[in-house]
Structures are given as C-alpha cells and as structure tokens.
Design an enzyme around this catalytic site. Sequence first.
Site: not given
Ligand code: SAH
Ligand code: SF4
Length: 390
Positions: A116, A129, A136, A140, A143, A192-193, A224, A246, A248, A323, A366
């Site tokens: 997406e 975005c 991925c 995390c 996520c 993805g990362e 990111s 990220s 957190h 979210n 996100c």
């Molecule tokens: N993998 C990379 C980029 C994609 S995630 C990374 O982790 O940075 C983009 C952002 O969305 C990251 O900061 C991630 O931690 C955040 N994110 C992931 N799941 C989320 C959720 N459920 N609610 C809010 N932010 C979230």
């Molecule tokens: Fe992958 Fe980023 Fe989600 Fe972590 S927050 S699982 S690195 S997409």
Amino acid sequence: MTSKTPITPDVITIPRQLDDNILPNIIGLQRKALANALNEIGTPAKQIKMRTAQIWQWLYVKGAQNFEEMTNLSKDFRNLLVQNFAITRPEIVTRQISKDGTRKYLLRVTGGHEVEAVYIPEKDRGTLCISSQIGCTLTCTFCHTGTQKLVRNLTPAEIVGQILIARDDLDEWGKDAGQKRNVSNIVLMGMGEPLYNTDNVRDAMLIAMDNEGIALSRRRITLSTSGVVPEIIRTGSEIGCMLAISFHATTDEVRDVLVPINRKHKIAELLEACRNYPKLSNSERITFEYVMLKNINDSDEDARRLVDLISGIPAKINLIPFNPWPGSGYERSDWNRIEAFGDIVNKAGYASPIRRPRGEDIMAACGQLKSETQRVRKSAKQMAEEIKGQ
Ligand code: SAH
Ligand code: SF4
C-alpha cells in the site's frame, strides 16, 4: 480528535490491466544502467547520452506510460525500445479516497503480492507514504504490519512506481519545478523496514531526487527506521535524506519489548548513530516518532527521560496516538495524557507535534496498512458470497 462517524469511503476497484510482461522494466534503472541497457540493444554509441536524457525525461518529467508517446525519438528507435523493454508500474487494485482527501492505493506487484501507498494532502502540499517491503520481518508488538510475514523486498522500480502512480492519479506530470506540487514530500513509513532494503530504497530515492526528473529535494524525503544502526550511516552518506527514528520507549527494558530490534542495537548505540548523522543541524533535525501507548510508555517520567536521552541532538518529537487493531493488547493513551507528555517535551525546547489521524475511514493510518485491507477485502468477498447465496 476527529469524529468517528462511520461513513462510506469512495472506493473504486480497477480491473486487472497488466499482462505478465516479461520484458525488462525500464523504470527503476539508474541513469548509468539505463545507458548500459541502451548500449546493449544496439543504440549507436554517439547517441547514448542524448537518448538516455530523452528517455529519462519522458519517464520522470512527463510520466510516459508507453514508448509511442516519445515523439522526439525516431520511429525505428521507438520500435527497438518496444521490442526490448516495458514501462511497468505496480498495478492499482483499489484506490480509496477518505472524506479528508487522503488516498490509499492497494497495489499489486510481481508475484501477485500487494502493498500500500497513502497520499495525505495538506494545504499547498502533500505527503506520499510509501512501502519498502512486502510485510516486515521485524515484530514490533504494537504494529500490525509486524504480524505479517515478509514476502520480499520491493525493487527500485516498485518503490519508484508508487510515486509514479500517485503522480498519475493526481495529474501531476509536466509541471515546472517551481509550480505547486501535490506530491511535495515522500515518507518511507509504509510497510516494511527500509533499512533492511537499503540498496533498493537508495536507488529509488536517487531517481526521485534526480534534478532532471522527479526532482524532489533530499530534504523532502524522510526515511523512518526502527533502528537498524549499521545502516543509518549509509542513509546519510548515500541518500542524504531526512531521518526519522521509531523510538517509542525510554528504557531498554520497554524498548526491547515494543521494538525488538532494540535487543540487538540498544538505545545508547542508536542515539550515538543519530548524533553522528551527517548534516544534522537545527534546520535538519531528526524526527523521533513516539507512539503513545496507555500505561506503557506515556508517563511524565518517560517524557523527562526522553528529553534527557536526546539532549544535544537537533530533534523534533512526533507523538503518534496509537492506532488500535484487534488483538493488539494495547490502548491509545488518553488525549490529555498525550498533551501532558507533549508539554514536558515542548518545555524542554523540542517541537512535539501530535500526529493528527488522517484517512481513518479508509484505515490508512500508520501500522494498519495491508492487514486491514485484507480484512476489508475479505468481507467484500464474504458479501459477494452472501449475494450469490440469496
Ligand atoms: N519500519 C519503519 C517504517 C514503517 S512504520 C519503522 O518502524 O520506522 C511507520 C511508523 O508507524 C513507525 O514509527 C511505527 O512505529 C509506527 N506505527 C506502527 N504501528 C503503529 C500503530 N498501530 N499505531 C501508530 N503508529 C504505528
Ligand atoms: Fe516493521 Fe516498522 Fe512495523 Fe516495526 S513498526 S514491525 S519495523 S513496519
């Protein structure tokens, strides 16, 4: 906060357009690789430089989708191109438009996998975005993308292709560099990362930044990462884009759980890499993303620890209200908690914007990408079955 009134998003489903073209894709090649490819198909040596520049312009300034359009190339040369290359973008499966203007594209790439991209319009500009991988490998815990298995890395063509598709859709081709742009910024914050796919992400961003093409400034691209420390230095030297971390959590104990790559690269090591990030200055700050999870990482103590940890790093803190997704086990922090946290960070001298939820009605937020789409599509399928059964 935005209201949660359910509304029916504007969804269009676009029929399958692409055949499985086996010719190599001309999108996604670096200039030099394009020149080499032209050489290989027998382009006269004297013409290669000019032809490369012309084709580049057609692809990345005018958005050409076929070789016939390239009218300043001779008919014979266009035929040669048609016989040897394809101009392939990912296929749009669905496009959803939120009531707030956010557009979510579900895209199909080679092998039938789906990723997406989300376009978020703002006044006088807009941010796209994009995804860097299918799924991925990192896990995390908050996520949703992290619950999916990685299928594979996206290729440079598939990463650039997401930008091309948004520009097609927003009728953005052929504008002068000075004109207002819909897609003015890119964030690598989709699925993805990106730093587990650094080479392809770099190659795609070099195309996006090329001055004679899409011409996005490196300062308008933000990558990111969850903290792939050894790749952060390359991001600075080989792409030179803006960096978002990220973050957190403010202790290794909590971050080990939320962002498990922390077990390999601890907070101190990550912050050291940030301190060494090239071009860091007050005008080029690192963004620290901080997802607000109720009773997990949102105390005043966390806020104070955060500002101590990043002290000396030109930074801004982006507070992301969590979210939620079914089964995550986490809750979004209360709004007044998020504001109190933001106040502490702000008083310590750091900008601490709270990310406004956008495109909520189309689940474009996100960490919700792809998986929610599967859910929507599954229910659409169920609906179809129900209709059939009536
Ligand atoms: N993998 C990379 C980029 C994609 S995630 C990374 O982790 O940075 C983009 C952002 O969305 C990251 O900061 C991630 O931690 C955040 N994110 C992931 N799941 C989320 C959720 N459920 N609610 C809010 N932010 C979230
Ligand atoms: Fe992958 Fe980023 Fe989600 Fe972590 S927050 S699982 S690195 S997409």
